[in-house]
Structures are given as C-alpha cells and as structure tokens.
Design a protein around this motif. Structure first.
Motif, PDB file in Angstrom:
ATOM      1  N   ASP A 161      20.914  -5.514 -78.725  1.00 36.03           N
ATOM      2  CA  ASP A 161      21.803  -6.388 -79.503  1.00 36.03           C
ATOM      3  C   ASP A 161      21.081  -7.654 -79.960  1.00 36.03           C
ATOM      4  O   ASP A 161      21.253  -8.101 -81.094  1.00 36.03           O
ATOM      5  CB  ASP A 161      23.030  -6.778 -78.671  1.00 36.03           C
ATOM      6  N   MET A 162      20.289  -8.239 -79.065  1.00 29.93           N
ATOM      7  CA  MET A 162      19.579  -9.473 -79.415  1.00 29.93           C
ATOM      8  C   MET A 162      18.509  -9.201 -80.480  1.00 29.93           C
ATOM      9  O   MET A 162      18.302 -10.018 -81.373  1.00 29.93           O
ATOM     10  CB  MET A 162      18.972 -10.127 -78.174  1.00 29.93           C
ATOM     11  N   LYS A 163      17.864  -8.048 -80.400  1.00 29.28           N
ATOM     12  CA  LYS A 163      16.887  -7.699 -81.437  1.00 29.28           C
ATOM     13  C   LYS A 163      17.582  -7.480 -82.781  1.00 29.28           C
ATOM     14  O   LYS A 163      17.063  -7.895 -83.814  1.00 29.28           O
ATOM     15  CB  LYS A 163      16.083  -6.465 -81.020  1.00 29.28           C
ATOM     16  N   HIS A 164      18.746  -6.850 -82.756  1.00 29.00           N
ATOM     17  CA  HIS A 164      19.504  -6.673 -83.993  1.00 29.00           C
ATOM     18  C   HIS A 164      19.941  -8.041 -84.536  1.00 29.00           C
ATOM     19  O   HIS A 164      19.923  -8.263 -85.753  1.00 29.00           O
ATOM     20  CB  HIS A 164      20.722  -5.774 -83.769  1.00 29.00           C
ATOM     21  N   MET A 165      20.308  -8.903 -83.643  1.00 26.43           N
ATOM     22  CA  MET A 165      20.684 -10.262 -84.033  1.00 26.43           C
ATOM     23  C   MET A 165      19.533 -10.935 -84.781  1.00 26.43           C
ATOM     24  O   MET A 165      19.732 -11.554 -85.826  1.00 26.43           O
ATOM     25  CB  MET A 165      21.038 -11.047 -82.764  1.00 26.43           C
ATOM     26  N   LEU A 166      18.308 -10.789 -84.268  1.00 31.63           N
ATOM     27  CA  LEU A 166      17.138 -11.378 -84.927  1.00 31.63           C
ATOM     28  C   LEU A 166      16.830 -10.695 -86.256  1.00 31.63           C
ATOM     29  O   LEU A 166      16.452 -11.357 -87.226  1.00 31.63           O
ATOM     30  CB  LEU A 166      15.923 -11.301 -84.004  1.00 31.63           C
ATOM     31  N   ASP A 167      16.982  -9.379 -86.288  1.00 30.07           N
ATOM     32  CA  ASP A 167      16.715  -8.644 -87.530  1.00 30.07           C
ATOM     33  C   ASP A 167      17.660  -9.044 -88.661  1.00 30.07           C
ATOM     34  O   ASP A 167      17.305  -8.962 -89.825  1.00 30.07           O
ATOM     35  CB  ASP A 167      16.815  -7.126 -87.302  1.00 30.07           C
ATOM     36  N   THR A 168      18.869  -9.464 -88.304  1.00 30.22           N
ATOM     37  CA  THR A 168      19.873  -9.808 -89.313  1.00 30.22           C
ATOM     38  C   THR A 168      20.061 -11.318 -89.460  1.00 30.22           C
ATOM     39  O   THR A 168      20.941 -11.766 -90.178  1.00 30.22           O
ATOM     40  CB  THR A 168      21.220  -9.153 -88.971  1.00 30.22           C
ATOM     41  N   PHE A 169      19.244 -12.091 -88.758  1.00 30.62           N
ATOM     42  CA  PHE A 169      19.387 -13.558 -88.767  1.00 30.62           C
ATOM     43  C   PHE A 169      19.032 -14.109 -90.144  1.00 30.62           C
ATOM     44  O   PHE A 169      18.032 -13.728 -90.730  1.00 30.62           O
ATOM     45  CB  PHE A 169      18.458 -14.158 -87.712  1.00 30.62           C
ATOM     46  N   GLU A 170      19.866 -15.018 -90.646  1.00 25.54           N
ATOM     47  CA  GLU A 170      19.620 -15.642 -91.947  1.00 25.54           C
ATOM     48  C   GLU A 170      20.045 -17.104 -91.914  1.00 25.54           C
ATOM     49  O   GLU A 170      21.025 -17.452 -91.243  1.00 25.54           O
ATOM     50  CB  GLU A 170      20.414 -14.933 -93.043  1.00 25.54           C
ATOM     51  N   TRP A 171      19.332 -17.912 -92.649  1.00 26.88           N
ATOM     52  CA  TRP A 171      19.709 -19.306 -92.837  1.00 26.88           C
ATOM     53  C   TRP A 171      20.567 -19.410 -94.077  1.00 26.88           C
ATOM     54  O   TRP A 171      20.294 -18.770 -95.073  1.00 26.88           O
ATOM     55  CB  TRP A 171      18.471 -20.201 -92.989  1.00 26.88           C
ATOM     56  N   LYS A 172      21.575 -20.245 -94.026  1.00 30.99           N
ATOM     57  CA  LYS A 172      22.408 -20.470 -95.205  1.00 30.99           C
ATOM     58  C   LYS A 172      21.690 -21.442 -96.118  1.00 30.99           C
ATOM     59  O   LYS A 172      21.005 -22.356 -95.678  1.00 30.99           O
ATOM     60  CB  LYS A 172      23.757 -21.047 -94.810  1.00 30.99           C
ATOM     61  N   LYS A 173      21.855 -21.258 -97.376  1.00 30.77           N
ATOM     62  CA  LYS A 173      21.177 -22.114 -98.365  1.00 30.77           C
ATOM     63  C   LYS A 173      21.930 -23.410 -98.546  1.00 30.77           C
ATOM     64  O   LYS A 173      23.076 -23.540 -98.466  1.00 30.77           O
ATOM     65  CB  LYS A 173      21.092 -21.389 -99.702  1.00 30.77           C
TER      66      LYS A 173
END
Length: 185
Positions: free
Chosen positions: A173-185
């Motif tokens: 789950d934590m790896k998926h969290m990192l794979d989908t992590f994004e910063w808002k513009k």
C-alpha cells in the motif's frame, strides 16, 4: 489405612490408562487480507495519493498530519507534512534520524531511493527488519516547497514473524501511495 492407599493407587492406575499421547501437527496462523481497491486522497496541503480502501484516513495532531488507520491489523501509518522554508537539509536529517534511531532493535535497514522527475517526486523508502517499533518509513519531497514523511506503527509489541503478513500488505500500500503521489500545482 493401607486399604485406602491401595485403593487410591489402583484408582490412579485405572484413570491414567488410556490412549498413548500423539504429537499435534504444527499449525501456522494464516492471515489473509482483501485485495486492495485504491481511492484518491486529496490533501489541502498541496499533495494527493491513492490509498487502500482497507485503511481509514483521519486527522492527526497538527494541520496536514494524518493517520492512515488499518483497524483490523491494529496498525497506523503516520503521515506528516512540512513546508520547506530554507530548511530542506534539516528535514532530510530529521527523517533519517527517525529511521536510524531504530538501529538498536532493527537487524537491518534496506534503503531504496526513488524519483519521478515528471511529477517532481523524490525520496527514500526504508524497510527496517527485526524488532523495531516502526517497520516501514519514507520521505517524499519536491526539494523546493514540500516535504512529507510516513511511518508505520503497530499497536502491539514488535514481533516480526507474527506481523510479517500485515507488514507486507501495508508495504504494498505504501509503495502504491508513492507511485501515485502528486503535488498540486
């Protein structure tokens, strides 16, 4: 009196006779968790990620801090956010300090660096083996404005063999969290 002793002795002999004891087969605890379905978490603090529907996200002590609770596993991933204000190196040092404080109990620490330059997501993922209080930790940053950390804790004494299935599930789950992590513009 001798009759009573003989009676007790004979009674014990008759009671103790029975089937020969047989060893019981060794059994393993089998823990199975559902296949995760992911949903998006949107933070007001400038980032988003996907997390398992097996977890519940609640607010923690400060704004932009969250608990990702796994109630059936008695586990929490503690997520913190810090804005970078000319203190990037301090945040890195603090995150690494949190990891290496566990060297007393951890038998090894596996570090994996990751980067997604197209999303400006960089960081380190730490897996602590052995009887450490926190088995998984990471930090993620854009290296200019944002810094997020996450630490896995169980509401139990550290028992690596017993917790291994839950740790593996949350690790994915934590790896998926990192794979989908994004910063808002």
């Amino acid at each position: 009196m001798i009759k009573n002793v003989i009676f007790i002795f004979v009674s014990l002999l008759l009671i103790s006779c029975g089937k020969d004891p047989a060893p019981k087969p060794y059994g393993e605890l089998r823990l199975e968790y559902p296949t995760p379905k992911y949903q998006k978490f949107e933070s007001n603090c400038g980032y988003s990620f996907e997390y398992s529907n097996f977890a519940l996200i609640t607010n923690a002590k400060k704004p932009c801090w969250y608990y990702m609770n796994y109630p059936k596993m008695k586990a929490k991933v503690f997520v913190t956010y810090y804005p970078i204000q000319n203190d990037f190196a301090d945040h890195i040092r603090e995150a690494e300090k949190m990891v290496y404080e566990h060297t007393v109990k951890a038998s090894s620490i596996d570090t994996k660096s990751f980067e997604y330059p197209e999303k400006k997501v960089y960081g380190n993922f730490y897996e602590l083996k052995g009887q450490s209080a926190s088995n998984l930790q990471f930090y993620v940053t854009d290296s200019t404005k944002h810094f997020v950390t996450a630490y896995l804790y169980f509401n139990t004494r550290p028992k690596p063999d017993s917790l291994a299935p839950a740790i593996d599930y949350i690790k994915n789950d934590m790896k998926h969290m990192l794979d989908t992590f994004e910063w808002k513009k």
